[in-house]
Design a protein around this motif. Structure first.
Motif, PDB file in Angstrom:
ATOM      1  N   LYS A 178      48.572  25.810 -22.356  1.00  0.00           N
ATOM      2  CA  LYS A 178      47.667  25.291 -23.376  1.00  0.00           C
ATOM      3  C   LYS A 178      46.231  25.290 -22.882  1.00  0.00           C
ATOM      4  N   ALA A 179      46.022  24.949 -21.616  1.00  0.00           N
ATOM      5  CA  ALA A 179      44.665  24.898 -21.055  1.00  0.00           C
ATOM      6  C   ALA A 179      44.028  26.282 -21.038  1.00  0.00           C
ATOM      7  N   VAL A 180      44.804  27.298 -20.677  1.00  0.00           N
ATOM      8  CA  VAL A 180      44.271  28.665 -20.648  1.00  0.00           C
ATOM      9  C   VAL A 180      43.890  29.126 -22.049  1.00  0.00           C
ATOM     10  N   ALA A 181      44.650  28.710 -23.037  1.00  0.00           N
ATOM     11  CA  ALA A 181      44.385  29.138 -24.418  1.00  0.00           C
ATOM     12  C   ALA A 181      43.266  28.346 -25.073  1.00  0.00           C
ATOM     13  N   ALA A 182      42.894  27.200 -24.506  1.00  0.00           N
ATOM     14  CA  ALA A 182      41.891  26.333 -25.136  1.00  0.00           C
ATOM     15  C   ALA A 182      40.511  26.973 -25.096  1.00  0.00           C
ATOM     16  N   ARG A 183      39.700  26.605 -26.052  1.00  0.00           N
ATOM     17  CA  ARG A 183      38.316  27.087 -26.082  1.00  0.00           C
ATOM     18  C   ARG A 183      37.353  26.068 -25.480  1.00  0.00           C
TER      19      ARG A 183
END
Length: 578
Positions: free
Chosen positions: A541-546
């Motif tokens: 989720k952190a990698v996908a967050a903006r």
């Protein structure tokens, strides 16, 4: 040869010309805080926002680390811009790292002087007179060279020379200190001496190494029964990742690295054994210890790298050394090398490969495979542990499993860096950044900011302890303001782990702070992790967050840096018996 005088034209303000010099050198970013007289240079940079990105940070240590990492990754000087006393004091973190890691850097700063009152003890002045502090002398202790500019034209020329000195030979930080009288002046068409385009001050490519020496070294390498290649920081400096892999594959060379060279070859490669030395993997140390020929590429082989130069690991009386370095003074510095090849590592590695006759990789691949099977290779029960608080190895295993292959990892200093150096398996060359020159805490977050600025399309993860996080957590504000969505993973053991495990709990314990809540308070995502099962989903989720994200992972103190120390680093060498 005719050189066109394009710099300045008929008349130009000095700050505009300084900004023009940076642009001509291909520098695309400047990091700092407007203060003192350097605000004039910030004003000039405002006119070049489409070509040079000016990154306003919250404190000079952030600027210096970001500049150091910019220099590492681009091979162009990273620029710190700000007021003299604070660029020196707060910016020392990144400056010393740049000096010891040989990263090109410019410190553009000021005397904070008040002409013509320098002899009357003016406020903040660093001109060195009675009642002042001496900026030139202070900076000279930590940089390659200091240029002081008190007049307009020399201020511009000093900037050009600083770029040359930062890049030439073994790179490093260079300071330019401007007087108010220089920054408020103009350069006219008849100013003397004349100014010329900055391209003439950029270093030219180094010549190849001596062909006869290369041929002799290649012959020794090919005749070796158990050769090994040690990759150091110079592989990164020369962007020699491709040539290193090509030579290793052609000659069947097992590859180990120093800590600062970690990731010179992806540690998933069938010829890679990881870091060797004091905190090296058992397989890497075993391979080095058995070697008859040691090819050293871009490493000074310091005592901290080599288990205090333990002769069971490296010994020129039983091993033949071949050394590649850009700086002649580094050759045969720690260990005498019979074959010294001076030049750019990428070029010389290519020369060595071309000089090999009928190379074969089979024997080297077999040796690496045997060492991995006998001694392990980035695996073990702790990597799968479900214990809470989490073991460092379990956290690192999750990073390897759930982060994309192209992730750039930026490490902090302290015990957490030892865990990462020993346990994290790099998957791409050049994607592992750590402060292995000076080892300052608070490095990971600003390093990640610089890496994300340069590689916006790749995930960038800062890995730090709770001590290092506290030192530069104001970098999260910069991450939000500059739209740099980095991921920060905190190994939170509520202690200065290295110090606690070295000497006990006094003055080494830290409070139990909710770093995830702090992150949310400045506009980031923040998640506190207490169970191993939470790690994978949180990382994805952190990698996908903006938005920038902080994962505050409660970490066990049951594992110590001593658990990853080579027995050689703790042992006293036996007396030599002839």
């Amino acid at each position: 040869m005719t050189v066109n005088r394009t710099l300045g034209g008929d008349s130009a303000a000095v700050p505009d010309l300084i900004a023009q010099v940076l642009e001509e050198a291909g520098i695309t970013a400047v990091f700092g805080i407007s203060g003192g007289h350097t605000g004039r240079i910030f004003g000039a940079l405002e006119k070049r926002q489409q070509r040079i990105r000016t990154v306003l940070v919250r404190e000079e240590s952030l600027a210096a680390v970001m500049a150091e990492v910019y220099g590492r990754l681009t091979r162009k000087p990273g620029v710190v811009l700000g007021q003299g006393p604070w660029v020196l004091g707060n910016g020392l973190v990144g400056t010393i790292e740049a000096r010891l890691s040989s990263s090109p850097m410019l410190l553009l700063t000021d005397f904070s002087d008040t002409p013509p009152f320098s002899l009357h003890g003016p406020y903040q002045s660093g001109t060195g007179e009675y009642g002042n502090w001496d900026a030139r002398q202070a900076f000279s202790g930590v940089v390659k060279q200091v240029f002081a500019a008190h007049e307009p034209m020399p201020a511009v020329h000093a900037t050009q020379l600083a770029i040359k000195h930062a890049l030439t030979g073994q790179p490093g930080p260079v300071a330019v200190i401007y007087s108010l009288s220089a920054l408020t002046g103009r350069v006219d068409a008849d100013s003397q001496p004349r100014l010329y385009p900055t391209q003439h001050y950029l270093p030219t490519p180094l010549p190849p190494a001596d062909p006869a020496r290369v041929a002799a070294a290649a012959g020794v390498l090919q005749a070796a029964k158990r050769p090994v290649l040690i990759a150091g920081n110079g592989v990164r400096l020369a962007d020699a990742f491709g040539p290193l892999q090509a030579l290793a594959e052609a000659a069947g060379l097992p590859v180990v690295t120093t800590p600062s060279g970690k990731g010179g070859l992806a540690e998933t490669h069938p010829l890679a054994l990881g870091v060797f030395g004091t905190f090296g993997t058992p397989a890497a140390n075993a391979c080095v210890a058995e070697a008859d020929v040691v090819l050293v590429v871009g490493s000074k082989l310091t005592a901290s790298d080599t288990a205090r130069e333990h002769p069971a690991l490296l010994d020129p009386e039983r091993q033949t050394f071949i050394q590649i370095d850009v700086e002649p003074r580094n050759a045969s510095w720690t260990f005498p090398a019979e074959h010294v090849l001076i030049g750019d590592a990428a070029t010389v590695l290519g020369q060595l490969q071309a000089a090999l006759k009928q190379p074969s990789a089979a024997a080297g691949l077999a040796r690496v495979r045997e060492h991995r099977e006998a001694l392990g290779h980035f695996a073990g029960p702790a990597y799968r542990s479900e214990a809470s608080p989490l073991l460092p190895q379990r956290i690192i295993a999750a990073l390897q499993e759930h982060l994309p292959e192209d992730t750039v990892i930026c490490c902090d200093a302290g015990e957490n860096r030892i865990f990462m150096t020993h346990c994290y398996q790099t998957r791409r060359a050049g994607h592992f950044i750590q402060a292995a020159g000076a080892g300052p805490m608070g490095f990971a977050i600003p390093a990640a900011l610089a890496a994300k600025l340069l590689h916006p399309g790749q995930p960038v993860v800062a890995v730090c302890g709770d001590g290092g996080f506290a030192m530069t957590m104001n970098g999260l504000m910069t991450a939000v303001e500059q739209d740099l969505p980095i991921v920060t993973v905190i190994l939170n053991n509520q202690a200065l782990g290295w110090s606690l495990h070295s000497r006990g709990p006094f003055a080494t314990r830290l409070g139990d702070f909710d770093h995830a809540a702090i992150a949310r308070g400045v506009g980031c995502e923040g998640v506190r992790i207490t169970q191993a099962a939470q790690l994978g989903p949180a990382l994805r989720k952190a990698v996908a967050a903006r938005r920038p994200t902080v994962l505050d992972v409660l970490t066990s103190l049951d594992v110590s840096f001593e658990d990853f120390s080579s027995p050689l680093a703790r042992a006293t060498p036996a007396p030599r018996v002839d």
